[in-house]
Design a protein around this motif. Structure first.
Motif, PDB file in Angstrom:
ATOM      1  N   GLN A 119      91.552 -15.425 -30.292  1.00 20.23           N
ATOM      2  CA  GLN A 119      92.083 -16.354 -31.277  1.00 20.23           C
ATOM      3  C   GLN A 119      91.932 -17.790 -30.771  1.00 20.23           C
ATOM      4  O   GLN A 119      92.165 -18.066 -29.595  1.00 20.23           O
ATOM      5  N   LYS A 120      91.531 -18.708 -31.647  1.00 21.29           N
ATOM      6  CA  LYS A 120      91.422 -20.108 -31.256  1.00 21.29           C
ATOM      7  C   LYS A 120      92.813 -20.685 -31.049  1.00 21.29           C
ATOM      8  O   LYS A 120      93.679 -20.577 -31.915  1.00 21.29           O
ATOM      9  N   VAL A 121      93.020 -21.298 -29.882  1.00 25.20           N
ATOM     10  CA  VAL A 121      94.321 -21.882 -29.580  1.00 25.20           C
ATOM     11  C   VAL A 121      94.274 -23.398 -29.498  1.00 25.20           C
ATOM     12  O   VAL A 121      95.315 -24.050 -29.446  1.00 25.20           O
ATOM     13  N   GLY A 122      93.081 -23.975 -29.486  1.00 26.57           N
ATOM     14  CA  GLY A 122      92.983 -25.420 -29.409  1.00 26.57           C
ATOM     15  C   GLY A 122      91.542 -25.889 -29.339  1.00 26.57           C
ATOM     16  O   GLY A 122      90.608 -25.075 -29.299  1.00 26.57           O
ATOM     17  N   THR A 123      91.375 -27.197 -29.346  1.00 23.99           N
ATOM     18  CA  THR A 123      90.059 -27.817 -29.268  1.00 23.99           C
ATOM     19  C   THR A 123      89.966 -28.667 -28.008  1.00 23.99           C
ATOM     20  O   THR A 123      90.840 -29.503 -27.749  1.00 23.99           O
ATOM     21  N   LEU A 124      88.941 -28.425 -27.218  1.00 25.51           N
ATOM     22  CA  LEU A 124      88.677 -29.231 -26.029  1.00 25.51           C
ATOM     23  C   LEU A 124      87.535 -30.179 -26.326  1.00 25.51           C
ATOM     24  O   LEU A 124      86.680 -29.895 -27.169  1.00 25.51           O
TER      25      LEU A 124
END
Length: 296
Positions: A119-124
């Motif tokens: 699951q995507k948890v954030g954007t780097l």
């Protein structure tokens, strides 16, 4: 290199090629977390079963066209700027030319950070391309705007550790694709003296056994040693059509110049030589002792 993503998607839609029988890959927006289950056997009563780390998606990333992972070296510190590794041919400015080495190139590229269940948890976000080449190997390493500690604090995600020793034939491995949210499990079949594809040549490449049927979009995926949980290579290509030494159809060349074509077999580039080229603060130092990466 894997074929361009649009072409790969078209192939999947038309033929379903490359999909795992138990869980077909779907587009990133609709993909569900999936793992290729590996059969295990109970250890004999008189022996202790070896410790095997579960391989999941934590620390992997999805790029716009490829896969990748947040990595750290044996000497990296928690407060060092974090790094993302993918392929040289995934560079947003295009394929590096044969002999070309790119260092310290500004970049604001973004990466979708995944947790253990994909699951995507954030954007780097990148601050620069620290290193990129398609000569001898096929790798791009981005420096991020956040440290390992900041990523851990914000998202609860740790970086994957890069092994600094040569991988071993017969090792059970998992290729973890953040783009497809799909894993591919097989063994290291052996090593290729020279792997030639189009105008590019790579040295001492990893050859998978046939079970790892990686597809377009898996480029840049970390190749994880199932026993240690460490990254030993970066997934990059496969011979799709049985052609000889053409783009998407790499050929093997041995020390005597003998060419071998293995249709349907896929490959990765070793990463054990990379840590020696990064010093204190994860700073690239191509002049460091033991650093053998190509230089500009």
């Amino acid at each position: 290199m894997r074929k361009p993503l649009l072409a790969a998607l078209a192939t999947l839609v038309i033929t379903g090629a490359g999909m795992a029988p138990a869980a077909a890959a779907t587009a990133p927006e609709a993909a569900q977390a999936g793992k290729a289950a590996r059969a295990t056997k109970a250890a004999p009563a008189q022996r202790t079963a070896p410790t095997v780390k579960a391989v999941d998606f934590a620390g992997t990333v999805a790029l716009s066209n490829c896969s990748g992972s947040v990595i750290r070296f044996p000497n990296s510190a928690d407060n060092d700027p974090a790094l993302v590794m993918t392929n040289g041919h995934c560079l947003e400015t295009g394929f590096p030319k044969p002999g070309q080495v790119i260092v310290d190139q500004p970049s604001t590229r973004t990466f979708s950070l995944l947790n253990a269940s994909a699951q995507k948890v954030g954007t780097l976000r990148a601050s620069k391309v620290a290193y990129s080449t398609m000569t001898d190997t096929d790798v791009t390493i981005y420096q991020l705007t956040r440290t390992y500690a900041q990523i851990k604090s914000t998202y609860g995600i740790s970086a994957l550790n890069l092994a600094d020793t040569h991988p071993v034939a017969g090792t059970a491995i998992t290729v973890v694709s953040g783009y497809w949210k799909q894993t591919y499990s097989c063994d290291i079949d052996g090593f290729v003296y020279r792997l030639k594809e189009g105008d590019w040549t790579w040295k001492d490449s990893v050859r998978y056994t046939s079970a790892c049927q990686t597809i377009g979009g898996t480029s840049g995926s970390p190749v994880v040693d199932n026993a240690t949980g460490k990254v030993v290579a970066v997934n990059n290509t496969g011979n799709e059509d049985g052609q000889t030494c053409t783009v998407d159809n790499p050929c093997e060349v041995d020390e005597n110049g003998t060419v071998t074509v293995r249709k349907g077999i896929n490959y990765a580039e070793e990463t054990y030589q990379i840590p020696a080229c990064f010093g204190i603060g994860n700073k690239l130092d191509l002049s460091a002792s033991g650093c053998v990466l190509p230089k500009p």
